[in-house]
Each structure stands twice: as structure tokens, then as C-alpha cells.
Write an enzyme that holds these catalytic residues in place. Structure first.
Site, mmCIF file in Angstrom:
data_model
loop_
_atom_site.group_PDB
_atom_site.id
_atom_site.type_symbol
_atom_site.label_atom_id
_atom_site.label_comp_id
_atom_site.label_asym_id
_atom_site.label_seq_id
_atom_site.Cartn_x
_atom_site.Cartn_y
_atom_site.Cartn_z
ATOM 1 C CG HIS A 160 -8.364 6.487 5.518
ATOM 2 N ND1 HIS A 160 -8.043 6.077 4.886
ATOM 3 C CD2 HIS A 160 -8.040 6.078 6.734
ATOM 4 C CE1 HIS A 160 -6.968 5.446 5.025
ATOM 5 N NE2 HIS A 160 -7.183 5.351 6.279
ATOM 6 N NE ARG A 203 -0.462 1.737 3.951
ATOM 7 C CZ ARG A 203 -1.087 2.766 3.502
ATOM 8 N NH1 ARG A 203 -2.466 3.204 3.664
ATOM 9 N NH2 ARG A 203 -0.280 4.081 2.964
ATOM 10 C CG ASP A 219 -2.153 -0.923 0.924
ATOM 11 O OD1 ASP A 219 -2.835 -0.739 -0.016
ATOM 12 O OD2 ASP A 219 -2.625 -1.924 1.950
ATOM 13 C CB CYS A 245 -4.711 7.983 -0.898
ATOM 14 S SG CYS A 245 -6.609 8.034 -0.579
HETATM 15 C C1 CIR Z 1 -5.239 0.710 2.997
HETATM 16 O O1 CIR Z 1 -6.080 0.022 3.385
HETATM 17 O O2 CIR Z 1 -4.654 1.145 3.733
HETATM 18 C C2 CIR Z 1 -5.023 1.005 1.547
HETATM 19 N N1 CIR Z 1 -5.518 -0.243 0.686
HETATM 20 C C3 CIR Z 1 -6.044 1.924 1.057
HETATM 21 C C4 CIR Z 1 -5.372 3.430 1.653
HETATM 22 C C5 CIR Z 1 -6.026 4.599 1.082
HETATM 23 N N2 CIR Z 1 -5.688 5.948 1.758
HETATM 24 C C6 CIR Z 1 -6.354 6.753 2.018
HETATM 25 O O3 CIR Z 1 -7.433 6.760 1.915
HETATM 26 N N3 CIR Z 1 -5.873 7.762 2.422
#
Ligand code: CIR
Length: 258
Positions: free
Chosen positions: A160, A85, A60, A247
Site C-alpha cells: 500500500h 476482504r 485479514d 493498518c
Molecule cells: C492484505 O493483504 O490485505 C493484508 N494481509 C494486509 C493488509 C495491511 N493493511 C494495510 O497496509 N493498510
């Protein structure tokens, strides 16, 4: 000088975290092309691109927004809610170090930058599977000396806070009213997404231009009708990984520390 910090799409993106979506194969080449077009749009909007290389060990890691909150006074390195992460932090911290003093969110707090909506001196933090109450306290302790207020906001049915709501202009946001209650944002005008485009509340404000996902034409039209300057970029592949436009970058004024 405005800087856009980005990172190439990881070759492991197919093993990304998923919370609200079923797994759907991400076409890596297409994701990279779309991400490249997003970066080009940022450059055309006046940002100097600082692009980190792909991280094969971190699926990610293209979603750099979650790992830091960059304010004009300080950059806060978060502690991402997903364990997978947390290793993304060291490279982001190194990239931000020339520009800002760094502060860190520490255990037991967890915080994803995607849950942090900064509207002038008000910082709204969505309580989610990724961000907890301890993080709200730690963030408040870091930023209150700079005159920011930190408020917790509830939301539902998306990953989020900024999946549901983002800024489009002075005191104005676009939001999905099914996912977040716009009255949580005091003194702020809320424009609702088109009901057929639930994810359209995630847009990226670049100066006066609102970058939106091209997959949300009806919400784009709503914003244009309200007088906003809108530009669309294709973002369908990374949307399968639950990522939106905010993101994929950290945008900030890039004065260097002396
Ligand atoms: C996650 O679940 O962390 C990633 N697949 C997606 C993150 C997206 N980020 C965001 O909305 N700020």
C-alpha cells in the site's frame, strides 16, 4: 473524545492475503499480545478504544484501516481490492454509523484505506493492486464538497501507499525513497527511513506522538533526532501478514451524530 476503532486478530490470520511476502506462520497468541499492547498504547495516548470482536471468517479483518477512510465530515466505506476482504465492511460501517454520515465506494471501483494518505486537505491515493483509477474519481466526487483535493500517487515494491509513507507531524512524512518518490507530496518535508529498515515508513501519528514498530530502532532514532516524540510497540507478528501500525486502527474525533 478521540476514538480508536480496532478489531481483535482473527483466528484465521494464517490464511491472510500476501502480495510481497512469503508465507511465514503467524503465532496467533503472540500476535494477539502485540495487538493488545498496541491498543493499550492508544488508550494511554488518550483514545477511547472501541474494539470489535474477532471475525473467524475474515483472516485479514484486524486490518480495519483498509475498510474505511474517516474524515471529520464523512466516513467512506471502501470496496477492498481483495475479494476475501469485502465481507469486513458491514461491521465497520455499523461501528462508524453513530459518528459520521457514511459514503460508499461502489463497483467497479476498488480502494484499500492503506492506499489513502490524508495530509490536511490533500488526499493522496496510491494506485496499486488494491486501488484503481475509478476509485480515485469516486473518492474525489465524495470529498470535494468538503474542500479536499484528491491526487493519485505512484509507488512500487510494497502493498500500500502507506507501507511506504506516513505522516509524522505538520507537513512532514517519513518515507522509504525506494518505494515512493517524496516529491509527489507538494510542500511536504520527507524524512527517509534507515536503509536497513525498509518497512519503517509506516508509523501512526497519535496527536504529537509517533507510534513506530519497535523493530525499526534506527528509524526511531532518526525521528527522535529530528525532534519528534516517538514510542515503539512490538509489531513483528502482524508484519508477517503485511500489516503495519496504521493498518490496525481507525482514529477519529468521536463526536456523535445528533
Ligand atoms: C492484505 O493483504 O490485505 C493484508 N494481509 C494486509 C493488509 C495491511 N493493511 C494495510 O497496509 N493498510
Amino acid at each position: 473524545m478521540l476514538v480508536a476503532l480496532t478489531r481483535e486478530v482473527s483466528p484465521a490470520i494464517d490464511r491472510c492475503e500476501l502480495t510481497h511476502l512469503e508465507r511465514d506462520r503467524v503465532d496467533l497468541e503472540r500476535a494477539r499480545r502485540q495487538h493488545g499492547a498496541y491498543e493499550l498504547a492508544l488508550e494511554q495516548l488518550g483514545y477511547r478504544l472501541e474494539r470489535l470482536p474477532a471475525e473467524p471468517a475474515y483472516p485479514d479483518s484486524v486490518f480495519v484501516e483498509d475498510v474505511a477512510v474517516v474524515l471529520s465530515e464523512v466516513a467512506i466505506i471502501t470496496r477492498p481490492g481483495a475479494r476475501s476482504r469485502r465481507g469486513e465492511r458491514s461491521t465497520i460501517a455499523r461501528a462508524l454509523e453513530p459518528y459520521r454520515d457514511l459514503a460508499h465506494i461502489r463497483s467497479p471501483s476498488v480502494l484499500d484505506g492503506g492506499d489513502v494518505l490524508v495530509l490536511d486537505r490533500e488526499i493522496y491515493v496510491g494506485r496499486s493492486t488494491r486501488s484503481n483509477a475509478e476509485a480515485v474519481e469516486q473518492l474525489r466526487a465524495i470529498v470535494s464538497r468538503f474542500g479536499y483535493s484528491v491526487r493519485e500517487v505512484g509507488f512500487r515494491d510494497c502493498l500500500h501507499l502507506k507501507s511506504a509513507v506516513t505522516q509524522v507531524g505538520p507537513e512532514t512524512v517519513v518515507c522509504n525513497p525506494d518505494w515512493v518518490d517524496a516529491s509527489s507530496f507538494a510542500g511536504v518535508r520527507a524524512i527517509a527511513v534507515d536503509p536497513g529498515e525498509p518497512s519503517a515508513g509506516n508509523v501512526l501519528l497519535c496527536g504529537e506522538v509517533v507510534l513506530t514498530a519497535a523493530e525499526h530502532p534506527r528509524t526511531m532514532a532518526r525521528l527522535e533526532a529530528e525532534g519528534f516524540q516517538v514510542r515503539g510497540v512490538a509489531a513483528s507478528e502482524l508484519a508477517k501478514a503485511e500489516g503495519g501500525l496504521t493498518c490496525c486502527s481507525l482514529l477519529f474525533e468521536g463526536r456523535q451524530e445528533s
